[in-house]
Design a protein around this motif. Sequence first.
Motif, short mmCIF file in Angstrom:
data_model
loop_
_atom_site.label_atom_id
_atom_site.label_comp_id
_atom_site.label_asym_id
_atom_site.label_seq_id
_atom_site.Cartn_x
_atom_site.Cartn_y
_atom_site.Cartn_z
N ALA A 227 0.85 -1.20 0.00
CA ALA A 227 0.00 0.00 0.00
C ALA A 227 0.88 1.24 0.00
N SER A 228 0.41 2.30 -0.72
CA SER A 228 1.22 3.51 -0.81
C SER A 228 0.33 4.74 -1.00
N ALA A 229 0.93 5.88 -0.76
CA ALA A 229 0.24 7.15 -0.99
C ALA A 229 1.27 8.15 -1.49
N THR B 62 9.86 8.31 0.79
CA THR B 62 10.90 8.58 -0.21
C THR B 62 10.49 9.81 -1.00
N TYR B 63 11.43 10.36 -1.77
CA TYR B 63 11.16 11.55 -2.58
C TYR B 63 11.73 11.32 -3.97
N PHE B 64 10.88 11.46 -5.01
CA PHE B 64 11.33 11.27 -6.38
C PHE B 64 10.41 12.03 -7.33
N ASN B 65 11.03 12.68 -8.30
CA ASN B 65 10.27 13.39 -9.36
C ASN B 65 9.27 14.37 -8.76
N ASN B 66 9.72 15.11 -7.74
CA ASN B 66 8.91 16.12 -7.06
C ASN B 66 7.66 15.55 -6.40
N GLN B 67 7.77 14.26 -6.01
CA GLN B 67 6.65 13.63 -5.30
C GLN B 67 7.17 12.99 -4.02
N LEU B 68 6.40 13.20 -2.93
CA LEU B 68 6.69 12.57 -1.65
C LEU B 68 5.84 11.30 -1.59
N VAL B 69 6.50 10.13 -1.44
CA VAL B 69 5.78 8.87 -1.50
C VAL B 69 5.91 8.14 -0.16
N PHE B 70 4.76 7.74 0.41
CA PHE B 70 4.72 6.93 1.61
C PHE B 70 4.38 5.50 1.21
N THR B 71 5.16 4.52 1.74
CA THR B 71 4.94 3.11 1.38
C THR B 71 4.89 2.27 2.64
N SER B 72 3.90 1.37 2.70
CA SER B 72 3.75 0.49 3.87
C SER B 72 4.82 -0.60 3.85
N GLU B 73 5.34 -0.91 5.04
CA GLU B 73 6.31 -2.01 5.16
C GLU B 73 5.61 -3.35 5.32
N THR B 74 4.32 -3.32 5.52
CA THR B 74 3.53 -4.54 5.69
C THR B 74 2.51 -4.63 4.57
N VAL C 298 -3.08 -1.47 4.85
CA VAL C 298 -3.26 -0.11 4.34
C VAL C 298 -3.06 0.89 5.48
N PHE C 299 -3.03 2.19 5.14
CA PHE C 299 -2.83 3.22 6.15
C PHE C 299 -3.50 4.51 5.70
N LYS C 300 -3.59 5.46 6.64
CA LYS C 300 -4.15 6.79 6.36
C LYS C 300 -3.16 7.85 6.78
N VAL C 301 -3.24 9.01 6.09
CA VAL C 301 -2.44 10.18 6.46
C VAL C 301 -3.43 11.31 6.72
N LYS C 302 -3.41 11.87 7.95
CA LYS C 302 -4.39 12.89 8.33
C LYS C 302 -3.69 14.10 8.95
N VAL C 303 -4.00 15.30 8.45
CA VAL C 303 -3.45 16.54 8.99
C VAL C 303 -4.29 16.93 10.21
N VAL C 304 -3.63 17.10 11.38
CA VAL C 304 -4.36 17.37 12.61
C VAL C 304 -4.08 18.77 13.15
N ASP C 305 -3.13 19.49 12.53
CA ASP C 305 -2.84 20.86 12.98
C ASP C 305 -2.12 21.60 11.86
N SER D 280 -4.36 5.39 1.70
CA SER D 280 -3.37 4.79 0.81
C SER D 280 -4.06 3.87 -0.19
N SER D 281 -3.34 3.47 -1.21
CA SER D 281 -3.85 2.45 -2.12
C SER D 281 -3.92 1.13 -1.36
N SER D 282 -4.68 0.19 -1.90
CA SER D 282 -4.87 -1.07 -1.20
C SER D 282 -3.70 -2.04 -1.39
N GLY D 283 -2.88 -1.82 -2.42
CA GLY D 283 -1.77 -2.73 -2.69
C GLY D 283 -2.25 -4.03 -3.30
#
Length: 492
Positions: A110-112, A169-181, A184-191, A208-211
Amino acid sequence: MNTIRFGGIASGIDTEKLVRDLMKVEREPVNNLKRKKQLEEWRRDSYREINALLYEFQKSLDALRFASSLNKKKVVSDNDGIVSVVAKGTPSLSNYSIKVNQLAQPAVPASAKFAVSSSIPDANTEIGSSFTFEIITDSGTKQIEVEATDTISKVIEKVNKSASGVKATYFNNQLVFTSETEGVFKVKVVDGDGSSLDMGPVGTERNSSSGEPGIPAIVEINGVTHTLSSNTFTYDGIEFNLKQISTTPLNVAVKADEDAIFETIKNFVDKYNELIKTIDAKISEPKYKGYEPLLDEEKEQLPEKTAEKLEKMAKSGILSRDPILYNALNSLRTALATKLDGADPAFDTLSEIGITGAPFGKNAYMEKGKLYIDEAKLRRAISENADKVIQLFSQYSPSKNYGETGLAQRLYNVLGNTIEELSAKAGSTSLPVDDSYIGKSIKNIDQSIKVWEDRLKQIEDRYWKKFTEMEKAMAKYQSQSTWFVNLLGGQQ
């Protein structure tokens, strides 16, 4: 208390030179001891140099005297395009049947991804705004605080150290989050506002995507089906690398690595020849009569090249006809020439596998036991009877019977005995105390030199005392003569 010396004040004699010349004669016994000590040191160092060579050669024999080391194997696949193989251990079978029913495919985690603002051109530019976001997984929530002075590299560092189960990771002006398992996961801005990193204002939540799950490899090895997580795996000492699905089984054969065995034997022959050449050069080196080690003061009086030449002549033949080395050479040659009892009569000597002495001829004796390899004959012997070639070198005798012992072990034993003899004779640089024969001899010489130096000091003092007394007597005589002359002159 310093002795007062009178040097030719009354007599006009160069007493300093006269005493020095007399002491040269007196010092000759000490000089002879110093020369003897130098010879002993040269002999000791030469023995140790040879001993080091013997030890290195002895260690190299491990590649021959153990069948497991010499019996090198290689594995060959019928079709490397479908399955390639590499020997990693000691396979127990000579053939393996393998059929590839399915290739493994890795899981897609899974990734975002987040499109970084164009105002942040690279990973080392400050983000310019502060905000806080959470990474939410099945195992819990981790909070990441981003400061205005942080860079993308800093944000990545914080995410990767958060123990959230997600890596950034960072590539091609994109910040990519990837699950190690696989979860799936969520990214939430809280402040604050994370729009500069495409995370949005407070409350924005990104799933994130379901993988995709991975697909295992399915293979049949010798009729038994195995499900594996990777296309590369090790089975019974063989590393298999699956590349394509096969419709029919293919064969993987385990064979003797003929090239490796040949190179091991050839390397042994090369090292053996070099060793006996070095030893023979030492025991047959000419000894020049009349040349002795130079003393330090003698070296100072000669041109450097002349001193080096004279010292080389004096050192030559230091181990000439040495009985230890002479016997070692004979024992090494005997070990290789004696046939191996219990072996196939067609493979019980080196000559039968293509390794012989110098070709017959009037100059053969000058080769001093050098070995020659008939490469074609040796390769043929290895190809057709590798196990018997290996046996010739590595056969083990439980009773330690010489005739039943493989050639490599015979050599190993001869070298071990010679190393012990040389160590007893000349000691070793690795030992803190030198109790060797030569070591004790050098100590005795040093003690004799010390005794002589003390004696020479007394002799020199005695010479000076005699000359001083003579000077005093002559001075007194001259004083009386002057008085008498003056007296006679006064009567006139």
